[in-house]
Design a protein around this motif. Sequence first.
Motif, short mmCIF file in Angstrom:
data_model
loop_
_atom_site.label_atom_id
_atom_site.label_comp_id
_atom_site.label_asym_id
_atom_site.label_seq_id
_atom_site.Cartn_x
_atom_site.Cartn_y
_atom_site.Cartn_z
N THR B 240 0.81 -1.22 0.02
CA THR B 240 -0.22 -0.15 0.02
C THR B 240 0.85 1.26 -0.08
O THR B 240 1.77 1.39 0.81
CB THR B 240 -0.89 0.14 1.23
OG1 THR B 240 -1.36 -1.18 1.44
CG2 THR B 240 -1.99 1.27 1.22
N CYS B 241 0.59 2.34 -1.03
CA CYS B 241 1.15 3.48 -0.77
C CYS B 241 0.45 4.47 0.09
O CYS B 241 -0.70 4.92 -0.07
CB CYS B 241 1.45 4.27 -2.31
SG CYS B 241 2.19 5.72 -2.17
N THR B 244 -0.40 8.15 -0.75
CA THR B 244 -1.50 8.16 -1.86
C THR B 244 -2.64 7.69 -1.49
O THR B 244 -3.74 8.12 -1.62
CB THR B 244 -1.17 7.11 -3.18
OG1 THR B 244 0.23 7.35 -3.38
CG2 THR B 244 -1.98 7.48 -4.42
N PHE B 245 -2.86 6.67 -0.48
CA PHE B 245 -4.19 6.48 0.16
C PHE B 245 -4.94 7.84 0.88
O PHE B 245 -6.08 7.75 0.65
CB PHE B 245 -3.55 5.32 1.24
CG PHE B 245 -4.68 4.90 2.32
CD1 PHE B 245 -5.92 4.04 1.62
CD2 PHE B 245 -4.72 5.08 3.47
CE1 PHE B 245 -6.87 3.70 2.48
CE2 PHE B 245 -5.88 4.69 4.22
CZ PHE B 245 -6.70 3.92 3.75
N GLN B 247 -4.24 10.88 0.00
CA GLN B 247 -4.67 11.77 -1.02
C GLN B 247 -5.92 11.44 -1.85
O GLN B 247 -6.66 12.14 -2.11
CB GLN B 247 -3.59 11.97 -2.19
CG GLN B 247 -2.22 12.71 -1.51
CD GLN B 247 -1.02 12.49 -2.45
OE1 GLN B 247 -1.26 11.79 -3.47
NE2 GLN B 247 0.17 12.63 -1.91
N MET B 248 -6.09 10.20 -1.98
CA MET B 248 -7.06 9.53 -2.79
C MET B 248 -8.54 9.77 -2.32
O MET B 248 -9.32 9.38 -2.84
CB MET B 248 -6.84 8.27 -3.35
CG MET B 248 -5.86 7.98 -4.37
SD MET B 248 -5.55 6.26 -5.03
CE MET B 248 -7.28 6.02 -5.78
N LYS B 249 -8.58 9.86 -0.84
CA LYS B 249 -9.79 10.08 0.12
C LYS B 249 -10.51 11.07 -0.62
O LYS B 249 -11.63 11.18 -0.20
CB LYS B 249 -9.27 10.28 1.36
CG LYS B 249 -8.72 9.06 2.10
CD LYS B 249 -9.44 8.20 3.18
CE LYS B 249 -8.86 6.91 3.50
NZ LYS B 249 -9.72 6.14 4.35
N TRP B 251 -10.75 11.89 -3.58
CA TRP B 251 -11.25 11.62 -4.94
C TRP B 251 -12.78 11.23 -5.20
O TRP B 251 -13.26 10.93 -4.21
CB TRP B 251 -10.50 10.29 -5.58
CG TRP B 251 -9.32 10.43 -6.06
CD1 TRP B 251 -8.22 11.54 -5.45
CD2 TRP B 251 -8.47 9.90 -7.13
NE1 TRP B 251 -7.00 11.05 -6.18
CE2 TRP B 251 -7.32 10.05 -7.09
CE3 TRP B 251 -8.98 8.79 -7.95
CZ2 TRP B 251 -6.41 9.62 -8.10
CZ3 TRP B 251 -8.02 7.98 -8.76
CH2 TRP B 251 -6.71 8.73 -8.98
N ARG B 252 -13.33 11.86 -6.12
CA ARG B 252 -14.71 11.36 -6.44
C ARG B 252 -14.96 10.33 -7.49
O ARG B 252 -14.34 10.64 -8.65
CB ARG B 252 -15.80 12.67 -6.81
CG ARG B 252 -16.02 13.45 -5.73
CD ARG B 252 -16.75 14.57 -6.07
NE ARG B 252 -16.79 16.04 -5.45
CZ ARG B 252 -17.18 16.86 -6.08
NH1 ARG B 252 -17.72 16.97 -7.06
NH2 ARG B 252 -16.94 18.17 -5.23
#
Lengths: 253, 253
Positions: B240-241, B244-245, B247-249, B251-252
């Motif tokens: 797992t990165c 990025t995990f 940051q991606m929270k 994302w829509r």
Amino acid sequence: MKDRPLILVTNDDGIHAKGLKELTEVMRLFGEVVVVVPEVAMSGMSSAITVDKPLRATKMKEEEGYTLFKCNGTPVDCVKIGFNHLLDRHPDFVVSGINHGSNSSISVVYSGTMGAAIEGCLHGVASMGFSLCDYAQDADFTRAKMVVARIFQAVAENGLPHFTCLNVNIPKGEVKGIEVCRQTSGKWVEELEKRTDPHQRDYYWLSGYFKNFEPDTAGTDMHALDNQYVSVVPVTVDMTCHETFQQMKNWRF
Amino acid sequence: MKDRPLILVTNDDGIHAKGLKELTEVMRLFGEVVVVVPEVAMSGMSSAITVDKPLRATKMKEEEGYTLFKCNGTPVDCVKIGFNHLLDRHPDFVVSGINHGSNSSISVVYSGTMGAAIEGCLHGVASMGFSLCDYAQDADFTRAKMVVARIFQAVAENGLPHFTCLNVNIPKGEVKGIEVCRQTSGKWVEELEKRTDPHQRDYYWLSGYFKNFEPDTAGTDMHALDNQYVSVVPVTVDMTCHETFQQMKNWRF
């Protein structure tokens, strides 16, 4: 249409897999597609590369915006040969799958689907691996294709950091939503079944079952899948354990 | 001697490799050794597993404190079959190598040597992969063996965190010391050489050269090796990165 993105598609189930056909269909909606896939099934090949024999690639089909090659190598070989020889320019995306069966938790380590995605991001390209939690050869990819389209668009919009790709697993049946997750901690147990051949010699088949070390932990990929959510795990190719790295500075050698 | 640790030794260069003989010699100083190795060279096999054919293991030698098996599978298959059938108890260590050639930087992704070490730590055992930066079949392992002994002892003393193993690379020639490092960022370029066979059909050989993205950065494994230091990178199986995990929270989907 000009300036459409170039998408390199591959998989580890080989050229005849239904999941490949379905993925290709979706990707052709979004760009020019070049498929480079193993000529035979290559499940469990991880990031294996072929060093001891020459590789071949054969063009099997060509129509507007779509070319299909088969290759006698591993999924990673397919990506390498695509980048280095078959594509006329650097692709904008590498998309792998749709795998028949889950690649959640530590299966990411063994997965050829994810080996190909990891290879794409080692080349600096936004890469994704897609897997449907259904091993059936004739699995129903209807919902999976909608998921692939949505996640592909989100990646196209947001981009992915350097050396990071996505491991996407899609539950069988109902899909309640999409969840960004971390890799579940777990292990395979009783992994090899022993049998005896007619000549009284032992042989072994890979088998076993998965033991989840944190079955009730929200935020893990297997928890999402167990609750009918799509799991999206960002995967890094930097395998350094940075925490241990700090601790080990005190070691005396 | 009773209560000596049980050490599972494997490699990816196969049963006939000099590096295996040298590693076995060192390990026999520290414990009871069971060697399970591929019957042929398995370089570049990463964490590949064999799913489509039965595995065989054959006992080739047995003397006090030492047993040798060959197996028709990959390095990871060797570790699995060792844990599940050939060893009479859980081993205390898994030690892989000594590989003929470097496994620094992103080569960790493709390495069968490291595939085996990663498999060991997936089983919850302190595991190490050792590589000498010399591809010669008759390479001189004299200094490498001293390094292996020192690092093995340090691991025996300090232990390793769950799901973390060591990727140890040893420079050719002079050894100035041992450095705990992180994985160097880099990539392989011009990776496949195209040739034409007598029947005018193209084929490709894996080749190319490595491009280091941070050649002057102290603390990276390749910097250590370039300066004649042994590099020790703690490697995690959690891919797992986590950055990025987070940051991606946002994302829509």
